[in-house]
Write a protein that holds these residues in place. Structure first.
Motif, PDB file in Angstrom:
ATOM      1  N   THR A 177      15.159  38.368  37.059  1.00 18.17           N
ATOM      2  CA  THR A 177      15.899  37.404  36.241  1.00 18.17           C
ATOM      3  C   THR A 177      15.914  37.832  34.783  1.00 18.17           C
ATOM      4  OG1 THR A 177      15.344  35.575  37.729  1.00 18.17           O
ATOM      5  CG2 THR A 177      15.984  34.994  35.477  1.00 18.17           C
ATOM      6  N   LEU A 178      14.754  38.274  34.281  1.00 14.60           N
ATOM      7  CA  LEU A 178      14.647  38.708  32.892  1.00 14.60           C
ATOM      8  C   LEU A 178      15.459  39.971  32.647  1.00 14.60           C
ATOM      9  CD1 LEU A 178      13.263  38.266  30.133  1.00 14.60           C
ATOM     10  CD2 LEU A 178      11.369  39.683  30.960  1.00 14.60           C
ATOM     11  N   ALA A 179      15.463  40.889  33.614  1.00 13.93           N
ATOM     12  CA  ALA A 179      16.105  42.189  33.414  1.00 13.93           C
ATOM     13  C   ALA A 179      17.612  42.162  33.655  1.00 13.93           C
ATOM     14  CB  ALA A 179      15.453  43.222  34.342  1.00 13.93           C
ATOM     15  N   PHE A 180      18.057  41.362  34.615  1.00 14.63           N
ATOM     16  CA  PHE A 180      19.434  41.496  35.077  1.00 14.63           C
ATOM     17  C   PHE A 180      20.326  40.285  34.834  1.00 14.63           C
ATOM     18  CE2 PHE A 180      16.865  44.098  38.163  1.00 14.63           C
ATOM     19  CZ  PHE A 180      17.179  45.320  37.583  1.00 14.63           C
ATOM     20  N   LYS A 181      19.782  39.145  34.495  1.00 13.70           N
ATOM     21  CA  LYS A 181      20.599  37.952  34.302  1.00 13.70           C
ATOM     22  C   LYS A 181      20.831  37.676  32.821  1.00 13.70           C
ATOM     23  CE  LYS A 181      19.329  35.424  38.540  1.00 13.70           C
ATOM     24  NZ  LYS A 181      20.676  35.399  39.115  1.00 13.70           N
ATOM     25  N   ASN A 182      22.005  37.122  32.525  1.00 16.53           N
ATOM     26  CA  ASN A 182      22.275  36.666  31.167  1.00 16.53           C
ATOM     27  C   ASN A 182      21.408  35.442  30.872  1.00 16.53           C
ATOM     28  OD1 ASN A 182      24.299  38.621  30.790  1.00 16.53           O
ATOM     29  ND2 ASN A 182      25.845  37.290  31.731  1.00 16.53           N
ATOM     30  N   LEU A 183      21.242  35.146  29.571  1.00 16.15           N
ATOM     31  CA  LEU A 183      20.346  34.061  29.187  1.00 16.15           C
ATOM     32  C   LEU A 183      20.807  32.718  29.735  1.00 16.15           C
ATOM     33  CD1 LEU A 183      17.828  33.203  27.725  1.00 16.15           C
ATOM     34  CD2 LEU A 183      19.129  33.075  25.594  1.00 16.15           C
ATOM     35  N   ASP A 184      22.128  32.485  29.791  1.00 12.97           N
ATOM     36  CA  ASP A 184      22.592  31.206  30.332  1.00 12.97           C
ATOM     37  C   ASP A 184      22.245  31.084  31.817  1.00 12.97           C
ATOM     38  OD1 ASP A 184      24.426  33.183  31.034  1.00 12.97           O
ATOM     39  OD2 ASP A 184      26.135  31.810  30.991  1.00 12.97           O
ATOM     40  N   GLU A 185      22.312  32.194  32.554  1.00 10.65           N
ATOM     41  CA  GLU A 185      21.919  32.190  33.967  1.00 10.65           C
ATOM     42  C   GLU A 185      20.428  31.950  34.109  1.00 10.65           C
ATOM     43  OE1 GLU A 185      24.828  35.239  36.274  1.00 10.65           O
ATOM     44  OE2 GLU A 185      23.621  36.162  34.695  1.00 10.65           O
ATOM     45  N   ARG A 186      19.639  32.538  33.219  1.00  7.66           N
ATOM     46  CA  ARG A 186      18.193  32.345  33.256  1.00  7.66           C
ATOM     47  C   ARG A 186      17.833  30.887  32.988  1.00  7.66           C
ATOM     48  NH1 ARG A 186      16.034  36.011  28.837  1.00  7.66           N
ATOM     49  NH2 ARG A 186      14.103  34.881  29.337  1.00  7.66           N
ATOM     50  N   ILE A 187      18.511  30.284  32.014  1.00  7.39           N
ATOM     51  CA  ILE A 187      18.230  28.885  31.693  1.00  7.39           C
ATOM     52  C   ILE A 187      18.600  27.981  32.867  1.00  7.39           C
ATOM     53  CG2 ILE A 187      18.938  26.945  30.233  1.00  7.39           C
ATOM     54  CD1 ILE A 187      19.150  28.928  27.912  1.00  7.39           C
ATOM     55  N   PHE A 188      19.734  28.267  33.506  1.00 11.74           N
ATOM     56  CA  PHE A 188      20.140  27.432  34.638  1.00 11.74           C
ATOM     57  C   PHE A 188      19.177  27.596  35.803  1.00 11.74           C
ATOM     58  CE2 PHE A 188      22.719  26.549  38.472  1.00 11.74           C
ATOM     59  CZ  PHE A 188      22.942  25.206  38.225  1.00 11.74           C
ATOM     60  N   LYS A 189      18.683  28.804  36.044  1.00 12.29           N
ATOM     61  CA  LYS A 189      17.678  29.020  37.099  1.00 12.29           C
ATOM     62  C   LYS A 189      16.393  28.270  36.766  1.00 12.29           C
ATOM     63  CE  LYS A 189      15.103  32.479  39.698  1.00 12.29           C
ATOM     64  NZ  LYS A 189      13.843  31.707  39.590  1.00 12.29           N
ATOM     65  N   TYR A 190      15.996  28.308  35.501  1.00 13.37           N
ATOM     66  CA  TYR A 190      14.807  27.578  35.043  1.00 13.37           C
ATOM     67  C   TYR A 190      14.954  26.090  35.356  1.00 13.37           C
ATOM     68  CZ  TYR A 190      11.789  25.310  31.516  1.00 13.37           C
ATOM     69  OH  TYR A 190      10.886  24.519  30.872  1.00 13.37           O
ATOM     70  N   LEU A 191      16.111  25.519  35.049  1.00 12.50           N
ATOM     71  CA  LEU A 191      16.349  24.099  35.306  1.00 12.50           C
ATOM     72  C   LEU A 191      16.381  23.814  36.810  1.00 12.50           C
ATOM     73  CD1 LEU A 191      19.106  23.410  32.628  1.00 12.50           C
ATOM     74  CD2 LEU A 191      16.704  22.737  32.511  1.00 12.50           C
ATOM     75  N   SER A 192      17.000  24.706  37.585  1.00  8.48           N
ATOM     76  CA  SER A 192      17.077  24.528  39.034  1.00  8.48           C
ATOM     77  C   SER A 192      15.691  24.579  39.661  1.00  8.48           C
ATOM     78  CB  SER A 192      17.974  25.605  39.654  1.00  8.48           C
ATOM     79  OG  SER A 192      19.294  25.523  39.159  1.00  8.48           O
ATOM     80  N   ASP A 193      14.851  25.499  39.182  1.00 10.75           N
ATOM     81  CA  ASP A 193      13.478  25.585  39.689  1.00 10.75           C
ATOM     82  C   ASP A 193      12.708  24.307  39.372  1.00 10.75           C
ATOM     83  OD1 ASP A 193      13.945  28.097  40.687  1.00 10.75           O
ATOM     84  OD2 ASP A 193      12.965  29.167  39.046  1.00 10.75           O
TER      85      ASP A 193
END
Length: 210
Positions: free
Chosen positions: A141-157
């Motif tokens: 997630t840190l290496a390959f996803k954009n920050l908006d994708e990372r934030i959305f994954k964080y919220l989904s988790d």
């Protein structure tokens, strides 16, 4: 306590092992935001989480934190297992995400049960495997996803762990765990809202899809 333990671990452990856990473990209640393990601590017990959620964090040389994974009911922490059995200092920080309860297992029993109970051995190995996969996912997630994708994954988790679609974290708290600024997080959250993925409220974030 037996009923609570059996609800969380009864599908994994046999009756004899549950009896031993109840006999030797120490019961601990914790509150949301309580620091349970600090970096540099020597760990003498292993937690079995029976209620609540705990987040596991790493810290860089600047003191910034990075979220590795969450622990939920029925989980234990692979980092704790390694530190206990190797008598090493902790390299992670464990902070309560919610109020909860856990049982603390003495390190000497952890080693004894590895040979005595197949279910315990399977549980330990599976815990290592699950936590390793979660850490690999965090790296990806840190290496390959954009920050908006990372934030959305964080919220989904968070939704999955807390069992609610409404997240009470402030934009600053999210920024701290995402290693960015509050201004950037606020901008990206607004973008996610425009995409219909979340809804921003005054003191909470509602996740609409996950």
């Amino acid at each position: 306590m037996r009923e609570i333990l059996e609800n969380a671990y009864g599908y994994i452990f046999e009756e004899e092992l549950i009896n031993e856990i109840l006999k030797v473990s120490q019961y601990k209640k914790f509150k949301a935001d309580e620091y349970l393990i600090e970096i540099g601590d020597y760990i003498k017990t292993m937690p079995l989480l029976i209620h609540g959620a705990i987040k596991i964090l790493r810290e860089d040389e600047n003191g910034d934190e990075f979220l590795l994974y969450f622990l939920e009911r029925g989980d234990t922490c692979a980092m704790t297992l390694t530190c206990c059995m190797g008598q090493h200092k902790s390299k992670i920080r464990a902070v309560a995400e919610t109020d909860g309860e856990m049982l603390m297992i003495p390190v000497e029993k952890m080693e004894e049960w590895l040979t005595k109970y197949k279910t315990w051995r399977n549980f330990v190995f599976e815990s290592y495997n699950v936590r390793l996969n979660e850490m690999l996912e965090a790296i990806d997630t840190l290496a390959f996803k954009n920050l908006d994708e990372r934030i959305f994954k964080y919220l989904s988790d968070k939704v999955k762990v807390l069992g609610t679609t409404e997240i009470a974290n402030t934009h600053q708290e999210i920024a701290s765990e995402m290693h960015t600024s509050r201004v950037v997080v606020s901008r990206l959250l607004k973008g996610l809202e425009l995409q219909g993925k979340i809804k921003l409220h005054r003191n909470k974030i509602e996740v609409l899809v996950f």
